[in-house]
Design a protein around this motif. Structure first.
Motif, PDB file in Angstrom:
ATOM      1  N   ASN A   1       0.708  -1.169   0.060  1.00  0.00           N
ATOM      2  CA  ASN A   1       0.218  -0.103   0.128  1.00  0.00           C
ATOM      3  C   ASN A   1       0.879   1.161   0.039  1.00  0.00           C
ATOM      4  O   ASN A   1       0.558   2.185   0.745  1.00  0.00           O
ATOM      5  CB  ASN A   1      -0.917   0.071   1.113  1.00  0.00           C
ATOM      6  CG  ASN A   1      -2.181   0.991   0.932  1.00  0.00           C
ATOM      7  OD1 ASN A   1      -2.688   1.006  -0.190  1.00  0.00           O
ATOM      8  ND2 ASN A   1      -2.700   1.626   1.815  1.00  0.00           N
TER       9      ASN A   1
ATOM     10  N   GLU B   1      -7.223  -6.032   5.693  1.00  0.00           N
ATOM     11  CA  GLU B   1      -6.109  -5.389   4.947  1.00  0.00           C
ATOM     12  C   GLU B   1      -4.991  -6.483   4.490  1.00  0.00           C
ATOM     13  O   GLU B   1      -4.349  -6.482   3.490  1.00  0.00           O
ATOM     14  CB  GLU B   1      -5.405  -4.382   5.862  1.00  0.00           C
ATOM     15  CG  GLU B   1      -5.862  -3.110   5.964  1.00  0.00           C
ATOM     16  CD  GLU B   1      -6.046  -2.339   4.610  1.00  0.00           C
ATOM     17  OE1 GLU B   1      -4.861  -1.735   4.145  1.00  0.00           O
ATOM     18  OE2 GLU B   1      -7.158  -2.448   3.729  1.00  0.00           O
TER      19      GLU B   1
ATOM     20  N   ARG C   1      -5.435   0.660  -0.482  1.00  0.00           N
ATOM     21  CA  ARG C   1      -6.472   1.477   0.221  1.00  0.00           C
ATOM     22  C   ARG C   1      -6.032   3.061   0.121  1.00  0.00           C
ATOM     23  O   ARG C   1      -5.076   3.182   0.250  1.00  0.00           O
ATOM     24  CB  ARG C   1      -6.655   0.986   1.501  1.00  0.00           C
ATOM     25  CG  ARG C   1      -7.678   1.854   2.521  1.00  0.00           C
ATOM     26  CD  ARG C   1      -7.781   0.924   3.792  1.00  0.00           C
ATOM     27  NE  ARG C   1      -8.138  -0.270   3.965  1.00  0.00           N
ATOM     28  CZ  ARG C   1      -9.549  -0.590   3.999  1.00  0.00           C
ATOM     29  NH1 ARG C   1     -10.300   0.435   3.883  1.00  0.00           N
ATOM     30  NH2 ARG C   1      -9.866  -1.827   3.847  1.00  0.00           N
TER      31      ARG C   1
ATOM     32  N   ASP D   1     -12.101   4.704   6.565  1.00  0.00           N
ATOM     33  CA  ASP D   1     -11.965   3.359   6.241  1.00  0.00           C
ATOM     34  C   ASP D   1     -12.295   2.241   7.299  1.00  0.00           C
ATOM     35  O   ASP D   1     -11.966   1.232   7.485  1.00  0.00           O
ATOM     36  CB  ASP D   1     -10.662   2.765   5.536  1.00  0.00           C
ATOM     37  CG  ASP D   1      -9.318   3.212   6.574  1.00  0.00           C
ATOM     38  OD1 ASP D   1      -9.566   3.564   7.714  1.00  0.00           O
ATOM     39  OD2 ASP D   1      -8.130   3.300   6.099  1.00  0.00           O
TER      40      ASP D   1
END
Length: 895
Positions: free
Chosen positions: A395, A590, A600, A609
């Motif tokens: 991420n 996640e 994300r 989130d």
């Protein structure tokens, strides 16, 4: 508040002080143990109800740089009835001295043994600090195990990132504080004060009252359970009704307590700057990053608050570097406007600004132009991964276009040194991802050399270690042989391309991995390694992996299993009983998203989130987004009107050269020459006395010093010349400086001299030292040695040069005069001019034949100097320095 305390502890005697002075003569860096910093807190023991020791399990230079301890130190000491002092891990030489003399480890401020405090608070920053924690407790006279401490023994509290999984250290701590202390600190201190008033309470009852605080975890009240096969089954709470200890969060970060009276270090720390924390927390969501999870949500200070904190801190420390700190400083909403305002206000003082951590996407022309206004050192970026695929897994939300666009801005604006952080061993990483690091670094170097052939690229590679409370907490560490293979591959390819390569030692990685997700059984392992000599394991050269493997084996635990074991999503984790606010469901989701390569968005600028941290009432994001719809930025003005940049040359109106005489007494005698120079230069800033600066890339204040004083020698007659742009009376300058110097340093005289006067190094010809012997040689032997010295035509001795060559010299040619008082005092006049000088230690070694250990028992004091004008120097009016015993003479030409 004061500037330090002399003595060994609160009830010290002169003998204690002499003993400590003798110890300091024998250690490598005595400045680590002085406690005479400007603004260090001094209180009377009888005036306080609670005494706390703030402990950092590493050296002074590292611990002093930790911002959290400085915030707690000031916040605690604002309460009149509480006295917080500091203690850092002693280096090996100091530990040897303390143990050989059966002396306890003591606090810096009052030299009080650790066992005499009401509580000791350890900041736990790194897994490899564990052995130092035990060593400090042992040296301080505190039982290692919490269960072995009496009701009167200090409470040992842990805090910091390692409190997110405190289980490996649970046996040694009475309690752990979870999270950020500022808002919860007063409640914690109130409980400690109430316990102090109830001496009849047992230790268990005291711990129960601590456990009633929502952010305190008392491990002795919990039980870890294991299966017959050794598997971890979970940690049970005292009762089902007992709430989970929860991480404390600062609600209003802009108003959170901060440092108003910063300490000024005696020894240069690893981060020598005044730092303002502009933002706490990061919501970019890098899945390997523990700090990004356990410091949520993102909260920012107002720009006006930052300007005020910076102004106050720079004025009170005299620092020339300002750090704007956060996990990702470029994410601060008004970073460019705030930096611009800071540069504008502090430009006359030549303050440089550091942004230690910037995200790739925050680099833009406007920000770089702002940072371009002062000297450029280097720039650090963290690409972390070489391929777009792996960046999606972790991420890391940037593209190659973002990276190269930002770097081109840097190179175009003159930056020559760029450091790139990468990580190997990330989940799903392949050889293709490692090869991409090499390719990316080569292309970056090629880009930089298009602008400047002198561009230097450094690639620093660490190895992924899964951390608690992160999406990757379930992962395993890459096999050791595979780590080594990838490191060697990177090293070979990058160095062949003229790229500097640095990497994290695989041994440190193994031990860090074993403890990062370890359980309570590791307590015995830590004690075994400590008993076997483990110290400073975070220092690569001091870490002995075989010692730690033996400690694991002694407990029947598999070292490799602790390193490489993965966890599944159903089994309890050693830290599952602690509430760090980010929910396990969010982290597991996640992790699954990472494996599928889904990214994300940053919740600070996008929708929530639902990680679980915010309740959107008391805990929420505090991001001062520019009036986004309008695109407006704040209009920041300094509290003072901008002052013009000073470029005043010699001979300009208002410039004066002042020669100052100062003394170094007591513990300040153990400050080295460079540290003394820094203290004096910063005292001018703190005193608001304007100095002339040099020209060039890195302007320096125009202060020149006399020859370096030997470490540990007290002196009445040290000198420095300063070029000053302040027309205040000299008596006012002296008074202002003396209010801002460390304990033991004092200006005793000051006179204006001509700008054409010879320098101090050219003018000081001789120095007088007094040797006070304690023990050998006896007075009769001293007399015999001096008689032989006077009768001899020469006294040859050998000196080792810096290059290792042996040089033969004559001692008599360096000693101008020497006299004996008939008892144990010898006064010696030694040459200290540039062309030839001798150290007092050389006189002790070659005239009195004392060993290094015997020399340390001799008390030395510098009592006078003699000035002479060099033959080629133009005579100038001399106004001299006078004080009793100074033996300063009017200048005369050398024959």
């Amino acid at each position: 508040m004061g500037s330090g305390v002399s003595g060994f502890h609160s009830n010290s005697t002169r003998g204690d002080v002499i003993l400590l002075h003798s110890i300091l003569k024998r250690v490598q860096k005595p400045g680590r143990y002085l406690g005479c910093e400007v603004h260090s807190v001094r209180k009377a023991v009888e005036d306080v109800d609670l005494r706390l020791a703030l402990a950092f399990p590493d050296t002074y230079e590292i611990g002093f740089s930790h911002l959290g301890i400085q915030i707690l130190y000031e916040q605690m000491n604002r309460r009149e009835n509480v006295w917080a002092e500091r203690v850092y891990a002693p280096w090996f030489d100091m530990e040897d001295e303390l143990r050989s003399l059966h002396l306890p480890l003591f606090s810096l401020e009052s030299k009080t043994p650790l066992s005499e405090f009401d509580a000791i608070g350890f900041t736990l920053q790194h897994e490899l600090h564990a052995s130092n924690v035990l060593n400090m407790l042992d040296l301080g006279g505190v039982p290692l195990r919490a269960r072995d401490r009496s009701a009167e023994a200090p409470l040992v509290i842990g805090g910091g990132p390692l409190a997110s999984n405190p289980e490996p250290y649970a046996d040694f701590f009475d309690a752990f504080f979870l999270g950020e202390a500022e808002d919860a600190l007063d409640d914690f201190l109130d409980v400690l004060l109430s316990l102090k008033k109830r001496p009849e309470l047992s230790r268990k009852e005291r711990l129960k009252r601590l456990a009633a605080l929502p952010n305190l975890y008392v491990p002795s009240l919990y039980e870890a359970r294991y299966g017959e096969d050794g598997s971890f089954l979970g940690t049970e709470r005292p009762s089902p009704e007992t709430p989970r200890p929860v991480r404390a969060v600062v609600r209003d970060f802009d108003r959170a307590p901060y440092i108003r009276t910063p300490l000024v270090p005696t020894v240069e720390p690893v981060h020598d700057r005044f730092a303002v924390e502009i933002q706490r927390g990061c919501t970019r969501g890098c899945r390997f990053c523990q700090a990004g999870m356990i410091y949520r949500p993102s909260r920012q200070r107002k720009p006006e608050t930052i300007l005020e904190l910076a102004r106050n801190g720079l004025e009170r420390t005299g620092q020339e570097t300002l750090g704007l700190l956060s996990l990702s400083s470029g994410d601060y909403a008004f970073i460019r406007e705030t930096a611009d305002a800071l540069f504008e206000e502090h430009q006359p003082e030549h303050i440089s600004i550091q942004l230690p951590s910037l995200h790739v996407t925050s680099l833009n022309e406007a920000l770089v132009n702002t940072l371009n206004r002062e000297r450029k050192s280097g720039f650090t970026l963290a690409p972390e991964a070489g391929t777009e695929r792996l960046r999606s897994v972790i991420n890391k939300d940037y593209s190659e276009e973002d990276l190269f666009g930002g770097l081109e801005i840097l190179f175009k604006n003159g930056w020559k040194h760029v450091k790139l952080y990468f990580m190997i061993g990330l989940p799903t990483e392949t050889d293709e991802d490692v090869a991409a690091i090499i390719d990316l670094a080569k292309r970056i170097r090629y880009l930089g050399r298009r602008y400047d052939r002198g561009v230097n690229i450094t690639v620093a590679v660490s190895t992924f270690v899964p951390k608690p409370h992160t999406p990757f907490q379930w992962c395993e560490v890459l096999a050791t042989e595979e780590i080594i293979r990838r490191q060697q591959w990177l090293k070979r390819e990058l160095r062949a391309s003229k790229i500097t390569f640095k990497w994290h030692d695989v041994v440190s990685t193994q031990l860090e991995a074993a403890f990062s997700r370890g359980d309570r059984r590791l307590g015995n392992v830590i004690e075994n390694a400590f008993r076997d000599g483990a110290r400073f394991d975070s220092w690569t050269e001091k870490l002995d992996l075989n010692r730690w493997k033996a400690a694991f084996a002694k407990e029947g635990l598999d070292f490799d299993a602790y390193i490489h074991r993965p966890f599944d999503g159903e089994s309890p984790l050693p830290w599952s009983h602690l509430d760090y606010r980010v929910t396990n469901d969010y982290l597991w989701n996640e992790y699954r998203q990472a494996l599928s390569g889904a990214r994300r968005k940053n919740c600070a600028v996008d929708r929530c989130d639902a990680c679980g941290v915010c309740d959107h009432q008391t805990v929420r994001r505090e991001v001062f987004v520019p009036e986004a719809a309008k695109g407006e930025a704040p209009h920041l003005e300094s509290a003072e009107p901008p002052r013009p940049r000073l470029r005043i040359q010699a001979g300009s109106c208002g410039l004066r050269v002042i020669r100052f005489q100062f003394e170094k007494r007591d513990f300040s005698a153990f400050l080295g020459h460079l540290d003394t120079m820094n203290q004096i230069a910063r005292s001018f800033r703190r005193s608001a006395i304007r100095l002339r600066y040099s020209e060039g890339y890195h302007p320096k204040p125009k202060i020149s010093f006399s020859q370096a004083l030997p470490l540990g020698v007290e002196s009445r007659t040290e000198f420095f010349d300063a070029e000053i742009l302040d027309q205040s009376p000299i008596s006012s300058l002296v008074g202002r400086l003396n209010r801002n110097l460390p304990h033991g340093m004092k200006i005793v005289d000051a006179r204006q001299i001509s700008q054409q006067s010879p320098s101090l190094s050219e003018s000081i010809h001789e120095s007088e030292y007094v040797f006070q012997f304690d023990g050998a040689p006896a007075p009769s032997e001293i007399a015999r040695i001096l008689d032989a010295f006077h009768e001899a035509d020469e006294l040859p001795f050998e000196r080792m040069t810096k290059k290792g060559a042996v040089k033969s010299l004559d001692l008599k040619s360096f000693v101008t005069a020497i006299r004996h008082d008939g008892n144990r005092t010898v006064t010696c006049l030694l040459k200290t001019e540039q062309q030839g000088a001798i150290k007092p230690s050389e006189v002790l070694a070659h005239l009195f034949h004392l060993s290094e250990k015997e020399q340390q028992a001799v008390r030395l004091e510098k009592t006078a100097v003699r000035f002479e004008i060099p033959r080629k120097a133009k005579p100038q009016p001399y106004q001299g320095h006078g004080r009793r015993g100074a033996m300063l003479q009017a200048p005369r030409r050398r024959k």
